[in-house]
Design a protein around this motif. Structure first.
Motif, PDB file in Angstrom:
ATOM      1  N   ALA A  86       0.863  -1.191   0.000  1.00 27.08           N
ATOM      2  CA  ALA A  86       0.000   0.000   0.000  1.00 27.08           C
ATOM      3  C   ALA A  86       0.896   1.237   0.000  1.00 27.08           C
ATOM      4  N   VAL A  87       0.271   2.411   0.012  1.00 28.34           N
ATOM      5  CA  VAL A  87       0.993   3.656   0.259  1.00 28.34           C
ATOM      6  C   VAL A  87       0.788   4.012   1.726  1.00 28.34           C
ATOM      7  N   TYR A  88       1.874   4.343   2.413  1.00 30.17           N
ATOM      8  CA  TYR A  88       1.812   4.664   3.830  1.00 30.17           C
ATOM      9  C   TYR A  88       2.105   6.153   4.029  1.00 30.17           C
ATOM     10  N   PHE A  89       1.248   6.787   4.815  1.00 27.36           N
ATOM     11  CA  PHE A  89       1.379   8.213   5.106  1.00 27.36           C
ATOM     12  C   PHE A  89       1.574   8.431   6.598  1.00 27.36           C
ATOM     13  N   CYS A  90       2.507   9.310   6.938  1.00 31.17           N
ATOM     14  CA  CYS A  90       2.523   9.819   8.298  1.00 31.17           C
ATOM     15  C   CYS A  90       1.721  11.114   8.309  1.00 31.17           C
ATOM     16  N   ALA A  91       1.156  11.431   9.438  1.00 36.16           N
ATOM     17  CA  ALA A  91       0.405  12.675   9.591  1.00 36.16           C
ATOM     18  C   ALA A  91       0.728  13.259  10.956  1.00 36.16           C
ATOM     19  N   GLU A  92       0.639  14.560  11.075  1.00 39.34           N
ATOM     20  CA  GLU A  92       0.973  15.237  12.325  1.00 39.34           C
ATOM     21  C   GLU A  92      -0.021  16.369  12.568  1.00 39.34           C
ATOM     22  N   THR A  93      -0.110  16.746  13.824  1.00 39.23           N
ATOM     23  CA  THR A  93      -0.901  17.914  14.173  1.00 39.23           C
ATOM     24  C   THR A  93      -0.337  18.523  15.447  1.00 39.23           C
ATOM     25  N   PRO A  94      -0.365  19.846  15.552  1.00 40.89           N
ATOM     26  CA  PRO A  94       0.149  20.485  16.765  1.00 40.89           C
ATOM     27  C   PRO A  94      -0.657  20.111  18.005  1.00 40.89           C
ATOM     28  N   ARG A  95      -1.940  19.900  17.792  1.00 35.52           N
ATOM     29  CA  ARG A  95      -2.766  19.514  18.927  1.00 35.52           C
ATOM     30  C   ARG A  95      -4.041  18.868  18.406  1.00 35.52           C
ATOM     31  N   ILE A  96      -4.592  18.038  19.247  1.00 35.41           N
ATOM     32  CA  ILE A  96      -5.880  17.440  18.900  1.00 35.41           C
ATOM     33  C   ILE A  96      -6.973  18.337  19.466  1.00 35.41           C
ATOM     34  N   TYR A  97      -7.851  18.789  18.616  1.00 36.10           N
ATOM     35  CA  TYR A  97      -8.985  19.594  19.075  1.00 36.10           C
ATOM     36  C   TYR A  97     -10.200  19.128  18.311  1.00 36.10           C
ATOM     37  N   HIS A  98     -11.304  19.822  18.478  1.00 39.29           N
ATOM     38  CA  HIS A  98     -12.542  19.276  17.930  1.00 39.29           C
ATOM     39  C   HIS A  98     -12.575  19.301  16.414  1.00 39.29           C
ATOM     40  N   GLY A  99     -11.696  20.102  15.800  1.00 39.24           N
ATOM     41  CA  GLY A  99     -11.671  20.150  14.339  1.00 39.24           C
ATOM     42  C   GLY A  99     -10.581  19.288  13.730  1.00 39.24           C
ATOM     43  N   ASN A 100      -9.437  19.135  14.448  1.00 40.05           N
ATOM     44  CA  ASN A 100      -8.359  18.230  14.030  1.00 40.05           C
ATOM     45  C   ASN A 100      -7.761  18.504  12.669  1.00 40.05           C
ATOM     46  N   LYS A 101      -6.804  19.409  12.584  1.00 40.77           N
ATOM     47  CA  LYS A 101      -6.127  19.642  11.319  1.00 40.77           C
ATOM     48  C   LYS A 101      -4.914  18.722  11.232  1.00 40.77           C
ATOM     49  N   LEU A 102      -5.077  17.613  10.528  1.00 39.23           N
ATOM     50  CA  LEU A 102      -3.972  16.690  10.298  1.00 39.23           C
ATOM     51  C   LEU A 102      -3.237  17.101   9.030  1.00 39.23           C
ATOM     52  N   VAL A 103      -1.910  17.175   9.120  1.00 40.93           N
ATOM     53  CA  VAL A 103      -1.079  17.470   7.957  1.00 40.93           C
ATOM     54  C   VAL A 103      -0.402  16.174   7.555  1.00 40.93           C
ATOM     55  N   PHE A 104      -0.655  15.748   6.322  1.00 44.27           N
ATOM     56  CA  PHE A 104      -0.126  14.478   5.849  1.00 44.27           C
ATOM     57  C   PHE A 104       1.218  14.665   5.154  1.00 44.27           C
ATOM     58  N   GLY A 105       2.095  13.677   5.326  1.00 39.88           N
ATOM     59  CA  GLY A 105       3.348  13.648   4.593  1.00 39.88           C
ATOM     60  C   GLY A 105       3.115  13.147   3.178  1.00 39.88           C
ATOM     61  N   ALA A 106       4.227  13.022   2.430  1.00 37.65           N
ATOM     62  CA  ALA A 106       4.137  12.728   1.000  1.00 37.65           C
ATOM     63  C   ALA A 106       3.772  11.282   0.692  1.00 37.65           C
ATOM     64  N   GLY A 107       4.029  10.356   1.593  1.00 36.04           N
ATOM     65  CA  GLY A 107       3.687   8.959   1.332  1.00 36.04           C
ATOM     66  C   GLY A 107       4.868   8.125   0.882  1.00 36.04           C
ATOM     67  N   THR A 108       4.854   6.857   1.248  1.00 32.65           N
ATOM     68  CA  THR A 108       5.864   5.868   0.839  1.00 32.65           C
ATOM     69  C   THR A 108       5.127   4.647   0.328  1.00 32.65           C
ATOM     70  N   ILE A 109       5.558   4.164  -0.833  1.00 34.56           N
ATOM     71  CA  ILE A 109       4.952   2.953  -1.388  1.00 34.56           C
ATOM     72  C   ILE A 109       5.672   1.743  -0.799  1.00 34.56           C
ATOM     73  N   LEU A 110       4.915   0.811  -0.264  1.00 40.96           N
ATOM     74  CA  LEU A 110       5.473  -0.452   0.214  1.00 40.96           C
ATOM     75  C   LEU A 110       5.044  -1.558  -0.734  1.00 40.96           C
ATOM     76  N   ARG A 111       6.026  -2.248  -1.314  1.00 42.18           N
ATOM     77  CA  ARG A 111       5.742  -3.383  -2.206  1.00 42.18           C
ATOM     78  C   ARG A 111       6.272  -4.642  -1.529  1.00 42.18           C
ATOM     79  N   VAL A 112       5.420  -5.635  -1.422  1.00 43.31           N
ATOM     80  CA  VAL A 112       5.800  -6.888  -0.776  1.00 43.31           C
ATOM     81  C   VAL A 112       5.922  -7.958  -1.849  1.00 43.31           C
ATOM     82  N   LYS A 113       7.094  -8.546  -1.934  1.00 39.06           N
ATOM     83  CA  LYS A 113       7.358  -9.574  -2.936  1.00 39.06           C
ATOM     84  C   LYS A 113       7.134 -10.951  -2.319  1.00 39.06           C
ATOM     85  N   SER A 114       6.366 -11.770  -3.051  1.00 37.44           N
ATOM     86  CA  SER A 114       6.086 -13.130  -2.543  1.00 37.44           C
ATOM     87  C   SER A 114       7.170 -14.112  -2.969  1.00 37.44           C
TER      88      SER A 114
END
Lengths: 114, 112
Positions: A86-114
């Protein structure tokens, strides 16, 4: 697949190996961090979170590590499975409040080889 | 039974048209969001509502107007569509004071 043409960092791992996905954040005021997983054609899905007063948190097969000194977050997946691809994103916020502004990072693709 | 559902899933339209995307959540959450994901997979918040009150309104053109008729619904209306509006729009919901967002499957908007 949907990731073709995307210029995101890509991590390829063998099934059964451990995966480590990294994320650097820039806002030193960020207090709360989350990892999300997005499978092809779906919306992001919450995996695990951590507050800034912790440096490690474990879930089922996943561990999040937080290093505030260097503003670095990582997600470790144990015994990686094909379903973890899948694509994995980290997200951050200065504080959790009732509106919650999460800022997402750019994403990393994870490929699993069988 | 889908937790966060949005319609339509796909939308293809001409520049200058007006379109709406609807979102409903059956999780009993107080907070709902609209996020935009561009072709590079970058996810950016557009709006958030808490108990039908607008809390977050990012730098989004006035052509975008959200509306929350009740806590379970958050719709997005877009006027005078432009090519740059092409993206996948995600609706999400959460409890207040929670970073665990539940996302819908997305609405892919293509403006020709």
């Amino acid at each position: 697949g949907e990731s073709v043409g995307l210029h995101l960092p890509t991590l390829s791992v063998q099934e059964g190996d451990n995966s480590i996905i990294n994320c650097a954040y820039s806002n030193s005021a960020s207090d709360y961090f989350i990892w999300y997983k997005q499978e092809s054609g779906k919306g992001p899905q919450f995996i695990i979170d951590i507050r800034s007063n912790m440096d490690k948190r474990q879930g089922q097969r996943v561990t999040v590590l937080l290093n505030k000194t260097v503003k670095h977050l990582s997600l470790q997946i144990a015994a990686t499975q094909p379903g973890d691809s899948a694509v994995y994103f980290c997200a951050e916020t200065p504080r959790i409040y009732h509106g919650n502004k999460l800022v997402f990072g750019a994403g990393t693709i994870l490929r699993v080889k069988s | 039974d889908t937790a966060v559902s949005q319609t339509p899933k796909y939308l293809v339209t001409q520049m200058g048209n007006d379109k709406s995307i609807k979102c409903e959540q059956n999780l009993g959450h107080d907070t709902m969001y609209w996020y935009k994901q561009d072709s590079k997979k970058f996810l950016k918040i557009m709006f958030s509502y808490n108990n039908k009150e607008l809390i977050i309104n990012e730098t989004v053109p006035n052509r975008f107007s959200p509306k929350s008729p009740d806590k379970a619904h958050l719709n997005l209306h877009i006027n005078s569509l432009e090519l740059g509006d092409s993206a996948v729009y995600f609706c999400a919901s959460s409890r207040s004071f929670s970073g665990e967002l539940f996302f819908g499957e997305g609405s892919r908007l293509t403006v020709l």
